[in-house]
Design an enzyme around this catalytic site. Structure first.
Site, PDB file in Angstrom:
ATOM      1  N   HIS A 248       0.833  -1.213   0.000  1.00  9.13           N
ATOM      2  CA  HIS A 248       0.000   0.000   0.000  1.00  9.13           C
ATOM      3  C   HIS A 248       0.865   1.260   0.000  1.00  9.13           C
ATOM      4  O   HIS A 248       0.346   2.378   0.056  1.00  9.13           O
ATOM      5  CB  HIS A 248      -0.918  -0.042   1.237  1.00  9.13           C
TER       6      HIS A 248
ATOM      7  N   LYS B 279       3.183   4.467  -0.996  1.00  9.63           N
ATOM      8  CA  LYS B 279       3.023   5.461  -2.064  1.00  9.63           C
ATOM      9  C   LYS B 279       4.163   6.473  -1.975  1.00  9.63           C
ATOM     10  O   LYS B 279       4.282   7.201  -0.986  1.00  9.63           O
ATOM     11  CB  LYS B 279       1.675   6.177  -1.932  1.00  9.63           C
TER      12      LYS B 279
ATOM     13  N   ASP C  58      15.604  12.280  -8.524  1.00  8.67           N
ATOM     14  CA  ASP C  58      17.032  12.566  -8.355  1.00  8.67           C
ATOM     15  C   ASP C  58      17.525  12.361  -6.924  1.00  8.67           C
ATOM     16  O   ASP C  58      18.533  12.971  -6.527  1.00  8.67           O
ATOM     17  CB  ASP C  58      17.348  14.003  -8.806  1.00  8.67           C
TER      18      ASP C  58
ATOM     19  N   HIS D 299      -9.744  10.727   1.995  1.00  7.31           N
ATOM     20  CA  HIS D 299      -8.735   9.699   1.755  1.00  7.31           C
ATOM     21  C   HIS D 299      -7.428   9.972   2.500  1.00  7.31           C
ATOM     22  O   HIS D 299      -6.542   9.120   2.540  1.00  7.31           O
ATOM     23  CB  HIS D 299      -8.459   9.554   0.259  1.00  7.31           C
TER      24      HIS D 299
ATOM     25  N   LYS E 127      -4.580  10.392   5.383  1.00 11.50           N
ATOM     26  CA  LYS E 127      -4.218   9.650   6.593  1.00 11.50           C
ATOM     27  C   LYS E 127      -3.179  10.484   7.349  1.00 11.50           C
ATOM     28  O   LYS E 127      -2.066  10.701   6.861  1.00 11.50           O
ATOM     29  CB  LYS E 127      -3.616   8.278   6.269  1.00 11.50           C
TER      30      LYS E 127
ATOM     31  N   ASP F  98       0.116  15.717  20.398  1.00  6.96           N
ATOM     32  CA  ASP F  98       0.578  16.724  21.370  1.00  6.96           C
ATOM     33  C   ASP F  98       1.158  17.966  20.707  1.00  6.96           C
ATOM     34  O   ASP F  98       2.049  18.620  21.263  1.00  6.96           O
ATOM     35  CB  ASP F  98       1.617  16.110  22.321  1.00  6.96           C
TER      36      ASP F  98
END
Length: 506
Positions: free
Chosen positions: A168, A170, A175, A406, A408, A413
């Site tokens: 999963h 991404k 460079d 979508h 996440k 704190d």
């Protein structure tokens, strides 16, 4: 992994998962990260920006769908040495074809390109991948591939214990100087172009020492036994005429997209120029690339969960003042539910934003989430569900698309921020591999927390538990007594999802 076929199949398979057997790949040459020449554009720009921040990485949050595509295009166009791409989803749509054309142009000027794609949703992109792989400077590999001999659903049924474990992660790194990490995949839905859905998402654009850590992570996956050359998996050998048709399709798509209002805005985006000139716009801090090893897909729970717990979830459990969780899927399970309740009981201000039923792309997953709402609210946790109203019209080329959550992110704190691919659910924690960035930055995390508290009422429903019943509070003061905006089919799907014994696979 959110695919309707999987959810229909795992109902039958959840009780009969056997031991996974992973095939060995054909012989492959190992390859590793490359540094660019000192005078390469990205080397010069990042060298200037990081000069006053020795040992620290800089990140910039990219919330706009349009800017997210603009900065990716700029990075690809600026690359002189290498581009490494690792994603869960890549589609043969306007976005996918435009990025494909840009990658070919980069390869034509001598840039080495490595593209690692999870094979669960390749679909109609398989021939694009095979055509790309023909270029001498482009290598394509598929992670944990399907046999590609018959219908995808039947292959999943035949080898479910192996094939439901996915990569999963991404990332896109140019460079070895600039990386993109976050929740976005490579398709129209993540960049404001799709006709029906726009995913509200978040990336971190990263420079500095953490980029080499991300590249090492990529090398680990690229050279693992689970990554197969695309030519060994997909049996497609295009003719010269088919290759020319593909080039024509790429050029036609680029001409149409870049000539649109959306495309012209892409080319005029001020983000690239502004970020290149001013290090004060970046957020600097000690930054950690948090990732699972590729071998996680061979491990059974709870052993497979130790990686997420080691680097990220223990920080959530140790929150002292405030904890903000943004996850489209919230299935904490008994252990993390207990940790969240314990945090609230010791005085931590806990806020959770997740998808509402009307803004969820997986209603069966939402059904499994339903049972967590009451205990979370009973503990005094602030629970919000995202509205599906489209708020950012300038981000959308197509009119009428539905907005879905979508992103996440976890803010702890007002000190530590995580952005990446991990959802608060069993699939992310125990089954799939994940990748994200963890940055110690009071400035950035504090701003994220402040913006969340200030803006959440304008974009989400606030849930309240009163006399054993749940109420949804809208921004205008209206109080609703059932999932707002949900259709009859969505309600039915959610109810069915609450009955199925499949939460450990979601």
């Amino acid at each position: 992994m959110r695919h309707i076929t999987l959810l229909l199949l795992i109902t039958c398979l959840s009780a009969c998962s056997g031991q996974a057997v992973f095939p060995d790949p054909p012989p492959r040459a190992g390859s590793y990260q490359l540094d660019p020449p000192a005078d390469a554009p990205l080397a010069r720009i990042t060298g200037r920006l990081t000069a006053a921040h020795r040992g620290l990485s800089g990140v910039y949050p990219v919330t706009s769908a349009q800017n997210a595509l603009a900065v990716r295009l700029a990075a690809i166009r600026s690359a002189r040495s290498s581009i490494d791409i690792q994603y869960f989803i890549f589609r043969r749509d306007e976005t996918g074809l435009l990025l494909t054309r840009e990658l070919i142009e980069a390869a034509n000027r001598g840039v080495r390109i490595r593209f690692l794609l999870d094979d669960f949703t390749t679909g109609d992109a398989d021939r694009v991948l095979a055509l790309l792989d023909l270029h001498p400077n482009i290598q394509i590999r598929l992670f944990n591939p399907f046999p590609h001999k018959g219908p995808r659903a039947l292959e999943l049924l035949a080898d479910f214990p192996r094939l439901h474990r996915r990569m999963h992660n991404k990332s896109l790194t140019a460079d070895n100087r600039v990386s993109f990490i976050g929740g976005r995949n490579l398709s129209n839905q993540y960049f404001g172009i799709d006709k029906t859905i726009t995913f509200g998402d978040l990336d971190l654009l990263a420079i500095g020492p953490v980029v080499s850590d991300i590249s090492r992570q990529f090398d680990l996956y690229w050279n693992s036994r689970y990554s197969f050359p695309v030519s060994s998996v997909i049996d497609y050998r295009p003719t010269l005429a088919q290759q020319q048709d593909f080039v024509d399709e790429l050029n036609s798509n680029a001409q149409q997209l870049l000539a649109s209002d959306y495309g012209r805005s892409l080319e005029r985006s001020p983000v690239i120029r502004t970020l290149s000139d001013d290090d004060g716009l970046w957020y600097w801090g000690k930054t950690l690339a948090v990732y699972d090893p590729p071998d996680k897909i061979t491990l059974a729970p709870p052993e497979a969960g130790r990686y997420a717990e080691r680097d990220l979830l223990w920080r959530i459990n140790a929150a002292k003042q405030q904890l903000i969780i943004i996850s489209p899927y919230v299935l904490p399970g008994p252990y993390y539910l207990g940790q969240l309740i314990a945090a609230a009981q010791r005085g931590v201000e806990v806020h959770i934003l997740t998808a509402s039923l009307s803004s969820s792309d997986m209603v069966l997953v939402h059904g499994a989430y339903r049972k967590y709402r009451k205990p979370l609210l009973e503990a005094g946790i602030h629970l919000y569900e995202m509205s599906n109203a489209r708020k950012y019209k300038l981000d959308n080329w197509r009119e009428g698309s539905r907005s879905l959550l979508h992103a996440k992110a976890f803010a702890v704190d007002k000190q530590t921020l995580y952005v990446g691919s991990l959802n608060l659910d069993p699939r992310s924690i125990y089954l799939n591999t994940e990748l994200g960035l963890l940055i110690e930055s009071p400035q950035l995390t504090g701003k994220v927390a402040e913006n969340f508290i200030e803006n959440i009422p304008h974009h989400a429903y606030r849930l309240e538990l009163r006399n054993g019943s749940i109420y949804w509070h809208r921004e205008d003061g209206e109080v609703l007594t059932r999932d707002p905006g949900a259709s009859l089919l969505q309600r039915l799907g959610s109810r069915i999802g609450s009955w199925l014994p499949i939460e450990h696979l979601l």
